[in-house]
Design a protein around this motif. Structure first.
Motif, PDB file in Angstrom:
ATOM      1  N   THR A 114      38.198 -25.578  69.053  1.00 47.70           N
ATOM      2  CA  THR A 114      39.157 -26.673  69.011  1.00 47.70           C
ATOM      3  C   THR A 114      38.837 -27.794  70.004  1.00 47.70           C
ATOM      4  O   THR A 114      39.520 -28.818  70.013  1.00 47.70           O
ATOM      5  CB  THR A 114      40.574 -26.154  69.318  1.00 47.70           C
ATOM      6  N   LEU A 115      37.810 -27.606  70.822  1.00 52.99           N
ATOM      7  CA  LEU A 115      37.538 -28.583  71.887  1.00 52.99           C
ATOM      8  C   LEU A 115      37.199 -29.966  71.332  1.00 52.99           C
ATOM      9  O   LEU A 115      37.733 -30.974  71.816  1.00 52.99           O
ATOM     10  CB  LEU A 115      36.433 -28.085  72.814  1.00 52.99           C
ATOM     11  N   ASP A 116      36.357 -30.039  70.323  1.00 48.35           N
ATOM     12  CA  ASP A 116      36.005 -31.346  69.749  1.00 48.35           C
ATOM     13  C   ASP A 116      37.232 -32.042  69.165  1.00 48.35           C
ATOM     14  O   ASP A 116      37.389 -33.252  69.310  1.00 48.35           O
ATOM     15  CB  ASP A 116      34.921 -31.202  68.683  1.00 48.35           C
ATOM     16  N   ASN A 117      38.098 -31.290  68.508  1.00 40.91           N
ATOM     17  CA  ASN A 117      39.327 -31.877  67.962  1.00 40.91           C
ATOM     18  C   ASN A 117      40.224 -32.389  69.075  1.00 40.91           C
ATOM     19  O   ASN A 117      40.862 -33.437  68.936  1.00 40.91           O
ATOM     20  CB  ASN A 117      40.087 -30.856  67.117  1.00 40.91           C
ATOM     21  N   ARG A 118      40.277 -31.674  70.167  1.00 41.89           N
ATOM     22  CA  ARG A 118      41.085 -32.097  71.306  1.00 41.89           C
ATOM     23  C   ARG A 118      40.523 -33.381  71.918  1.00 41.89           C
ATOM     24  O   ARG A 118      41.277 -34.274  72.306  1.00 41.89           O
ATOM     25  CB  ARG A 118      41.178 -30.987  72.348  1.00 41.89           C
ATOM     26  N   VAL A 119      39.207 -33.473  71.997  1.00 39.90           N
ATOM     27  CA  VAL A 119      38.570 -34.686  72.519  1.00 39.90           C
ATOM     28  C   VAL A 119      38.860 -35.864  71.595  1.00 39.90           C
ATOM     29  O   VAL A 119      39.252 -36.943  72.047  1.00 39.90           O
ATOM     30  CB  VAL A 119      37.045 -34.486  72.688  1.00 39.90           C
ATOM     31  N   GLU A 120      38.686 -35.666  70.297  1.00 36.21           N
ATOM     32  CA  GLU A 120      38.944 -36.735  69.329  1.00 36.21           C
ATOM     33  C   GLU A 120      40.392 -37.207  69.383  1.00 36.21           C
ATOM     34  O   GLU A 120      40.669 -38.403  69.308  1.00 36.21           O
ATOM     35  CB  GLU A 120      38.588 -36.263  67.917  1.00 36.21           C
ATOM     36  N   SER A 121      41.305 -36.273  69.516  1.00 37.01           N
ATOM     37  CA  SER A 121      42.720 -36.618  69.606  1.00 37.01           C
ATOM     38  C   SER A 121      43.006 -37.426  70.876  1.00 37.01           C
ATOM     39  O   SER A 121      43.745 -38.419  70.841  1.00 37.01           O
ATOM     40  CB  SER A 121      43.567 -35.344  69.593  1.00 37.01           C
ATOM     41  N   ALA A 122      42.419 -37.022  71.980  1.00 37.15           N
ATOM     42  CA  ALA A 122      42.600 -37.756  73.236  1.00 37.15           C
ATOM     43  C   ALA A 122      42.040 -39.173  73.106  1.00 37.15           C
ATOM     44  O   ALA A 122      42.668 -40.141  73.562  1.00 37.15           O
ATOM     45  CB  ALA A 122      41.929 -37.016  74.393  1.00 37.15           C
ATOM     46  N   ILE A 123      40.902 -39.303  72.477  1.00 38.18           N
ATOM     47  CA  ILE A 123      40.291 -40.629  72.293  1.00 38.18           C
ATOM     48  C   ILE A 123      41.187 -41.507  71.423  1.00 38.18           C
ATOM     49  O   ILE A 123      41.403 -42.680  71.733  1.00 38.18           O
ATOM     50  CB  ILE A 123      38.869 -40.496  71.703  1.00 38.18           C
ATOM     51  N   GLU A 124      41.728 -40.953  70.355  1.00 38.98           N
ATOM     52  CA  GLU A 124      42.636 -41.730  69.500  1.00 38.98           C
ATOM     53  C   GLU A 124      43.878 -42.174  70.270  1.00 38.98           C
ATOM     54  O   GLU A 124      44.344 -43.302  70.114  1.00 38.98           O
ATOM     55  CB  GLU A 124      43.029 -40.924  68.259  1.00 38.98           C
ATOM     56  N   ASP A 125      44.388 -41.294  71.114  1.00 39.24           N
ATOM     57  CA  ASP A 125      45.558 -41.640  71.912  1.00 39.24           C
ATOM     58  C   ASP A 125      45.234 -42.729  72.936  1.00 39.24           C
ATOM     59  O   ASP A 125      46.045 -43.619  73.187  1.00 39.24           O
ATOM     60  CB  ASP A 125      46.126 -40.408  72.614  1.00 39.24           C
ATOM     61  N   VAL A 126      44.048 -42.671  73.518  1.00 40.09           N
ATOM     62  CA  VAL A 126      43.627 -43.704  74.474  1.00 40.09           C
ATOM     63  C   VAL A 126      43.422 -45.034  73.748  1.00 40.09           C
ATOM     64  O   VAL A 126      43.810 -46.090  74.258  1.00 40.09           O
ATOM     65  CB  VAL A 126      42.359 -43.273  75.238  1.00 40.09           C
ATOM     66  N   LYS A 127      42.866 -44.972  72.560  1.00 36.76           N
ATOM     67  CA  LYS A 127      42.704 -46.188  71.762  1.00 36.76           C
ATOM     68  C   LYS A 127      44.076 -46.814  71.474  1.00 36.76           C
ATOM     69  O   LYS A 127      44.250 -48.030  71.602  1.00 36.76           O
ATOM     70  CB  LYS A 127      41.984 -45.869  70.447  1.00 36.76           C
ATOM     71  N   SER A 128      45.032 -45.984  71.123  1.00 33.94           N
ATOM     72  CA  SER A 128      46.396 -46.475  70.883  1.00 33.94           C
ATOM     73  C   SER A 128      46.991 -47.064  72.152  1.00 33.94           C
ATOM     74  O   SER A 128      47.684 -48.088  72.108  1.00 33.94           O
ATOM     75  CB  SER A 128      47.300 -45.356  70.376  1.00 33.94           C
ATOM     76  N   GLU A 129      46.728 -46.425  73.277  1.00 32.03           N
ATOM     77  CA  GLU A 129      47.222 -46.932  74.559  1.00 32.03           C
ATOM     78  C   GLU A 129      46.617 -48.305  74.860  1.00 32.03           C
ATOM     79  O   GLU A 129      47.308 -49.212  75.339  1.00 32.03           O
ATOM     80  CB  GLU A 129      46.896 -45.946  75.679  1.00 32.03           C
ATOM     81  N   LEU A 130      45.336 -48.475  74.564  1.00 29.81           N
ATOM     82  CA  LEU A 130      44.683 -49.776  74.743  1.00 29.81           C
ATOM     83  C   LEU A 130      45.331 -50.823  73.838  1.00 29.81           C
ATOM     84  O   LEU A 130      45.659 -51.933  74.289  1.00 29.81           O
ATOM     85  CB  LEU A 130      43.184 -49.667  74.447  1.00 29.81           C
ATOM     86  N   GLN A 131      45.538 -50.485  72.586  1.00 30.40           N
ATOM     87  CA  GLN A 131      46.159 -51.421  71.659  1.00 30.40           C
ATOM     88  C   GLN A 131      47.577 -51.783  72.089  1.00 30.40           C
ATOM     89  O   GLN A 131      47.969 -52.949  72.009  1.00 30.40           O
ATOM     90  CB  GLN A 131      46.144 -50.835  70.240  1.00 30.40           C
ATOM     91  N   ASN A 132      48.330 -50.812  72.563  1.00 31.77           N
ATOM     92  CA  ASN A 132      49.685 -51.088  73.055  1.00 31.77           C
ATOM     93  C   ASN A 132      49.657 -51.981  74.292  1.00 31.77           C
ATOM     94  O   ASN A 132      50.480 -52.888  74.426  1.00 31.77           O
ATOM     95  CB  ASN A 132      50.427 -49.788  73.374  1.00 31.77           C
ATOM     96  N   HIS A 133      48.718 -51.722  75.177  1.00 32.91           N
ATOM     97  CA  HIS A 133      48.584 -52.544  76.385  1.00 32.91           C
ATOM     98  C   HIS A 133      48.285 -53.993  76.008  1.00 32.91           C
ATOM     99  O   HIS A 133      48.867 -54.919  76.581  1.00 32.91           O
ATOM    100  CB  HIS A 133      47.479 -51.993  77.287  1.00 32.91           C
ATOM    101  N   LEU A 134      47.408 -54.178  75.052  1.00 32.80           N
ATOM    102  CA  LEU A 134      47.058 -55.533  74.618  1.00 32.80           C
ATOM    103  C   LEU A 134      48.254 -56.223  73.959  1.00 32.80           C
ATOM    104  O   LEU A 134      48.490 -57.413  74.181  1.00 32.80           O
ATOM    105  CB  LEU A 134      45.857 -55.495  73.671  1.00 32.80           C
TER     106      LEU A 134
END
Length: 128
Positions: free
Chosen positions: A10-30
């Motif tokens: 499940t590690l790769d899925n967890r990494v991908e999920s974290a990256i998607e959440d960070v991307k969303s955080e970047l978009q929200n910040h902008l």
């Protein structure tokens, strides 16, 4: 006696999920800071409130079998990430969860340095 087992990685899925959440955080910040004229810093701007650390922390598995599976399949990568983080000399600290945290954070930082500028440029174009 020979046994065959199946392990869910499940590690790769967890990494991908974290990256998607960070991307969303970047978009929200902008979205919340429309005057932004350069790519926000991952550590200083996006993580000012602790959001990035919270995302990574919530991506670390808490169940023993998932932690042991991650170590069985990715042990050397987890040790390497822990050592690169420079936070200690025992990658099995906190039952190995600290090293998994370091690994996920490392992957998030790699994604941000390689892809966040593209997200930022797309946002800038949409503001015109």
């Amino acid at each position: 006696m020979k046994r065959t087992i199946e392990i869910d990685d499940t590690l790769d899925n967890r990494v991908e999920s974290a990256i998607e959440d960070v991307k969303s955080e970047l978009q929200n910040h902008l979205k919340e800071n429309p005057e932004t004229d350069s790519l926000p810093c991952l550590n200083n701007d996006l993580d000012y409130s602790g959001a990035i650390h919270s995302i990574v922390d919530s991506s670390v598995p808490v169940y023993t079998h998932e932690i042991k599976t991650a170590w069985y399949l990715h042990g050397s990568d987890l040790e390497y990430a822990y050592e690169n983080a420079g936070i200690g000399d025992n990658p099995m600290e906190n039952d190995g969860m600290a090293a998994i945290y370091c690994y996920i954070m490392e992957k998030v930082q790699e994604w941000y340095s390689e892809n966040a500028e593209e997200v930022f440029e797309e946002w800038k174009e949409s503001q015109k």
